[in-house]
Design a protein around this motif. Structure first.
Motif, PDB file in Angstrom:
ATOM      1  N   ALA A  17     -11.139  -2.843  28.172  1.00 13.81           N
ATOM      2  CA  ALA A  17     -10.005  -3.334  27.391  1.00 13.81           C
ATOM      3  C   ALA A  17      -9.303  -2.188  26.680  1.00 13.81           C
ATOM      4  O   ALA A  17      -9.936  -1.199  26.321  1.00 13.81           O
ATOM      5  N   TRP A  18      -7.985  -2.360  26.497  1.00 12.18           N
ATOM      6  CA  TRP A  18      -7.170  -1.350  25.839  1.00 12.18           C
ATOM      7  C   TRP A  18      -6.332  -2.005  24.763  1.00 12.18           C
ATOM      8  O   TRP A  18      -5.776  -3.078  24.960  1.00 12.18           O
ATOM      9  N   LEU A  19      -6.235  -1.338  23.618  1.00 15.78           N
ATOM     10  CA  LEU A  19      -5.346  -1.769  22.544  1.00 15.78           C
ATOM     11  C   LEU A  19      -4.429  -0.594  22.247  1.00 15.78           C
ATOM     12  O   LEU A  19      -4.891   0.474  21.842  1.00 15.78           O
ATOM     13  N   HIS A  20      -3.147  -0.771  22.480  1.00 15.24           N
ATOM     14  CA  HIS A  20      -2.174   0.304  22.284  1.00 15.24           C
ATOM     15  C   HIS A  20      -1.227  -0.111  21.166  1.00 15.24           C
ATOM     16  O   HIS A  20      -0.534  -1.132  21.274  1.00 15.24           O
ATOM     17  N   ILE A  21      -1.204   0.677  20.078  1.00 15.44           N
ATOM     18  CA  ILE A  21      -0.358   0.381  18.930  1.00 15.44           C
ATOM     19  C   ILE A  21       0.624   1.529  18.740  1.00 15.44           C
ATOM     20  O   ILE A  21       0.226   2.694  18.744  1.00 15.44           O
ATOM     21  N   VAL A  22       1.895   1.179  18.545  1.00 13.48           N
ATOM     22  CA  VAL A  22       2.929   2.171  18.241  1.00 13.48           C
ATOM     23  C   VAL A  22       3.544   1.763  16.908  1.00 13.48           C
ATOM     24  O   VAL A  22       4.064   0.652  16.774  1.00 13.48           O
ATOM     25  N   ALA A  23       3.444   2.671  15.927  1.00 14.20           N
ATOM     26  CA  ALA A  23       3.967   2.376  14.599  1.00 14.20           C
ATOM     27  C   ALA A  23       4.690   3.590  14.034  1.00 14.20           C
ATOM     28  O   ALA A  23       4.200   4.263  13.140  1.00 14.20           O
ATOM     29  N   PRO A  24       5.878   3.873  14.551  1.00 13.41           N
ATOM     30  CA  PRO A  24       6.632   5.015  14.038  1.00 13.41           C
ATOM     31  C   PRO A  24       7.049   4.778  12.584  1.00 13.41           C
ATOM     32  O   PRO A  24       7.315   3.643  12.187  1.00 13.41           O
ATOM     33  N   LYS A  25       7.094   5.829  11.819  1.00 10.42           N
ATOM     34  CA  LYS A  25       7.468   5.730  10.410  1.00 10.42           C
ATOM     35  C   LYS A  25       8.876   5.141  10.295  1.00 10.42           C
ATOM     36  O   LYS A  25       9.823   5.622  10.910  1.00 10.42           O
TER      37      LYS A  25
END
Length: 75
Positions: A17-25
């Motif tokens: 399983a993969w969890l990919h999070i993108v949270a740019p400022k």
């Protein structure tokens, strides 16, 4: 010249399983949760991303690839 063992050969473990999070400022966060069992979910926004993280974590206990009946019987 002798040929040694293949350095790319793994130890039998593999990603399930993969969890990919993108949270740019300053931007809206996004996340994707994918599993080899076919599960594929995504979320946009702070609350929905946090909920997806919790859901991804809970999926570990329910995933048929991680928790097969053969694995439970062997333990």
């Amino acid at each position: 010249m002798a040929v040694g063992p293949d350095p790319q050969q793994g130890d039998g473990r593999f990603f399930v399983a993969w969890l990919h999070i993108v949270a740019p400022k300053g931007a809206v966060p996004t996340a994707t949760s994918t599993c080899a069992c076919g599960r594929d979910r995504s979320a946009v926004g702070h609350r929905k991303v946090l909920a997806l993280v919790e859901d991804h974590t809970a999926h570990r206990d329910a995933c048929p690839l991680r928790n097969s009946s053969a694995g439970r019987n062997a333990a």
